[in-house]
Scaffold this motif. Sequence first.
Motif: not given
Length: 234
Positions: A10, A14, A66, A160
């Motif tokens: 997961l 974006r 955003q 990440l």
Amino acid sequence: MELSQAINTLFSVRKFLDVPVEWDKIGKILDAGRHAPSSGNVQNWRFVIVRNPELREQLAVAALKQHWIANAPIIIVICAELDKITHYYGERGEKVYSIQNTSLAVQNMMLTAHALGLGSSFVSAFDENEVIRLLGIPGNARPYVIMPIGYSDDQPNPNLIHYELENMTYFEGYSTSKRVSSMDNTSWSWRYGDKARDAIVRAAGKAQSKIEKSAGEKSFQDFIAKIRKAFSRK
Ligand SMILES: Cc1cc2nc3c(=O)[nH]c(=O)nc-3n(C[C@H](O)[C@H](O)[C@H](O)COP(=O)(O)O)c2cc1C
């Protein structure tokens, strides 16, 4: 998709493809949210579905500009109704349980979306009053999460990292002296399983006896024995 695979793969999406999302998938996602646990089973989450492109853009602006959010064909805004939970549990109900309840619902929904081949994101950086105004949220409720959903045109961020369990786990109390060390037996077990650890201990034992037979050098034997002890510590 297996649950552990869904959890481990997961990621926040974006960028979305300009492809509509099937209604039955939206239904399954909402249903997963509905099945989350909640304090005293109050189920005080409320879901607002937004498809209107203009409203999506306004929500994106409210989310501190955003703009990528507006490109998701569907946005679900997860709110909490506060009167019952405050009545039952007072300030803790309003300030803690309420956020916990909705977050659990959102995690269920994100995992379900992912398992259905969709991408989503958990967005909380927004001007709350503006979202309340845009969606006509009543005074006894608060919006907590904006969740854009759609078919992904995004990739997980390769930079990440998820910190290791040793960085965040303590035994019997919260202090660095009680932190699980990387050589600890428990740590080996949760990483590789007891069977793997036992196999390593056996292999170390065999290696030790071989080395003892052939070399017989005292300091090296002590070194190997130390390693073996570290692995077999209960
Ligand atoms: C409480 C919370 C608030 C977040 N708010 C935002 C947000 O406003 N905008 C955004 O792009 N991502 C937001 N995120 C997503 C995180 O940035 C993201 O989960 C984290 O960087 C890990 O990346 P990953 O989800 O791709 O694994 C939020 C996540 C959480 C849990």
